[in-house]
Design an enzyme around this catalytic site. Structure first.
Site, PDB file in Angstrom:
ATOM      1  N   GLN A   1       7.003 -11.989   2.666  1.00 54.39           N
ATOM      2  CA  GLN A   1       6.346 -11.228   3.735  1.00 54.39           C
ATOM      3  C   GLN A   1       6.887 -12.139   5.039  1.00 54.39           C
ATOM      4  O   GLN A   1       6.454 -13.153   5.285  1.00 54.39           O
ATOM      5  CB  GLN A   1       5.043 -11.219   3.473  1.00 54.39           C
ATOM      6  CG  GLN A   1       4.105 -10.546   4.673  1.00 54.39           C
ATOM      7  CD  GLN A   1       4.573  -8.976   4.949  1.00 54.39           C
ATOM      8  OE1 GLN A   1       4.744  -8.219   3.610  1.00 54.39           O
ATOM      9  NE2 GLN A   1       4.861  -8.304   5.719  1.00 54.39           N
TER      10      GLN A   1
ATOM     11  N   ASP B   1      13.751  -5.915  -0.793  1.00 51.69           N
ATOM     12  CA  ASP B   1      13.653  -5.708   0.739  1.00 51.69           C
ATOM     13  C   ASP B   1      15.312  -5.156   1.389  1.00 51.69           C
ATOM     14  O   ASP B   1      15.203  -4.745   2.338  1.00 51.69           O
ATOM     15  CB  ASP B   1      13.206  -6.775   1.532  1.00 51.69           C
ATOM     16  CG  ASP B   1      11.955  -6.626   1.901  1.00 51.69           C
ATOM     17  OD1 ASP B   1      11.193  -5.496   1.710  1.00 51.69           O
ATOM     18  OD2 ASP B   1      11.226  -7.738   2.153  1.00 51.69           O
TER      19      ASP B   1
ATOM     20  N   LYS C   1       0.972  -3.660  -0.494  1.00 51.98           N
ATOM     21  CA  LYS C   1       2.021  -3.520  -1.294  1.00 51.98           C
ATOM     22  C   LYS C   1       1.492  -3.910  -3.142  1.00 51.98           C
ATOM     23  O   LYS C   1       2.083  -3.058  -3.795  1.00 51.98           O
ATOM     24  CB  LYS C   1       2.983  -4.759  -1.019  1.00 51.98           C
ATOM     25  CG  LYS C   1       3.801  -4.053   0.245  1.00 51.98           C
ATOM     26  CD  LYS C   1       4.744  -5.404   0.802  1.00 51.98           C
ATOM     27  CE  LYS C   1       5.363  -4.870   2.355  1.00 51.98           C
ATOM     28  NZ  LYS C   1       5.859  -6.192   2.762  1.00 51.98           N
TER      29      LYS C   1
END
Ligand code: NAP
Length: 273
Positions: free
Chosen positions: A92, A115, A48
């Site tokens: 994460q 997200d 990422k």
């Protein structure tokens, strides 16, 4: 049969994100929180960060030890929510056991939730409203289907898997595009019969589960799953060699949904509220 080339489309998406970011006066800044040192999570976070650098998005990784207390993590998120120079926050997953994942996700500001996992963004999607961010994997899949002009309206879509990150938001997004959606999970009966009815099959299980011919030669298969077989080879959910001759389009693993997820996440990270 044609390949849904996620690798190729992801480059195109990343290039357009890059040129968008170049023109932005205020630049996006993504903060990624990693707790512990799980090797797979470390790789995801590194990828990422690399992708963000490639498109000109500033990224900062905050790595906490695995025994961090929940309140310290929540405090950090609150600080990032209030930081004007931070435009996106990503935690994460998975998180260690002592930390309540739902509490952490809920604490992220929906306007920085790249997200798309916070209750506000999930709820908006479920209510047919516009969330601040769509979850990256289903959004990347919609981009891929659109690129190949695959008709979603009226299509019978079958989704294998009902996770919060893929299966459920995928169903909501397909409904939004007027597909008829069936969601299957580990309690579903006669799964092969359902697979065979699909115009569009999205498989997000993580096991070699699709091993039957499709009932419809025009069907489209999107393979989200990733696992390693007994020889350590990276595989999807679909037995590609057996199944692919019976469909019109199929996404490969690797080179399908994986790169699209990253590109879609960068697309999200370039959005500033
Ligand atoms: P997950 O949380 O691992 O859940 C798996 C889902 O599959 C659950 O809903 C489960 O049902 C269902 N399932 C398990 N066994 C089944 C069976 N025999 N028949 C039907 N359904 C079954 O799901 P996830 O996080 O969405 O991940 C799924 C896969 O996609 C994994 O391989 C993951 O690595 C991969 N993935 C890839 C990307 C990418 O970018 N390529 C992104 C995200 C995920 P229950 O709910 O009943 O347990």
């Amino acid at each position: 049969m044609e390949i849904l080339d996620g690798k190729k489309l992801s480059q195109k998406v990343l290039e357009s994100v890059k040129s968008k970011v170049e023109k932005l006066e205020k630049k996006p800044h993504l903060v990624v929180i990693l707790v512990g040192s799980d090797p797979a999570s470390q790789i995801y976070v590194r990828n990422k960060k690399l992708a963000a650098e490639k498109v000109g998005i500033k990224s900062t990784v905050i790595n906490f030890p695995s025994d961090i207390e929940e309140n310290i993590l929540l405090k950090k998120i609150e600080e990032l929510n209030n930081a004007v120079d931070v435009t996106g926050i990503l935690v994460q997953l998975p998180l260690p056991e002592q930390i309540d994942k739902n509490k952490v996700i809920t604490s992220i500001s929906p306007k920085k939730d790249v997200d798309g996992f916070t209750p506000e963004n999930v709820g908006k999607l479920a209510a047919g409203l516009e969330p601040y961010y769509y979850p990256a994997t289903p959004q990347g899949i919609i981009m891929l289907l659109n690129e190949y002009n695959i008709k979603l309206e009226g299509a019978d879509a079958v989704i294998l898997g009902r996770s919060n990150i893929v299966g459920k938001p995928m169903a909501q997004m397909l409904l939004k595009h007027n597909a008829t959606v069936t969601i299957c999970h580990s309690y579903t009966k006669d799964i092969e019969d359902k697979i065979k009815t699909a115009d569009i099959l999205i498989s997000a299980v993580g096991k070699n589960i699709v091993r039957c011919k499709m009932g419809n030669k025009n069907s489209v298969i999107v393979d989200v799953g990733i696992h390693r077989d007994s020889n350590g080879k990276l595989c999807g959910d679909v037995d590609f060699d057996f199944v692919s001759p019976s469909c019109a389009y199929i996404s490969p693993v690797p080179g399908g949904v994986g790169p699209m997820t990253i590109a879609s996440l960068m697309y999200n990270a370039s959005i500033i509220y």
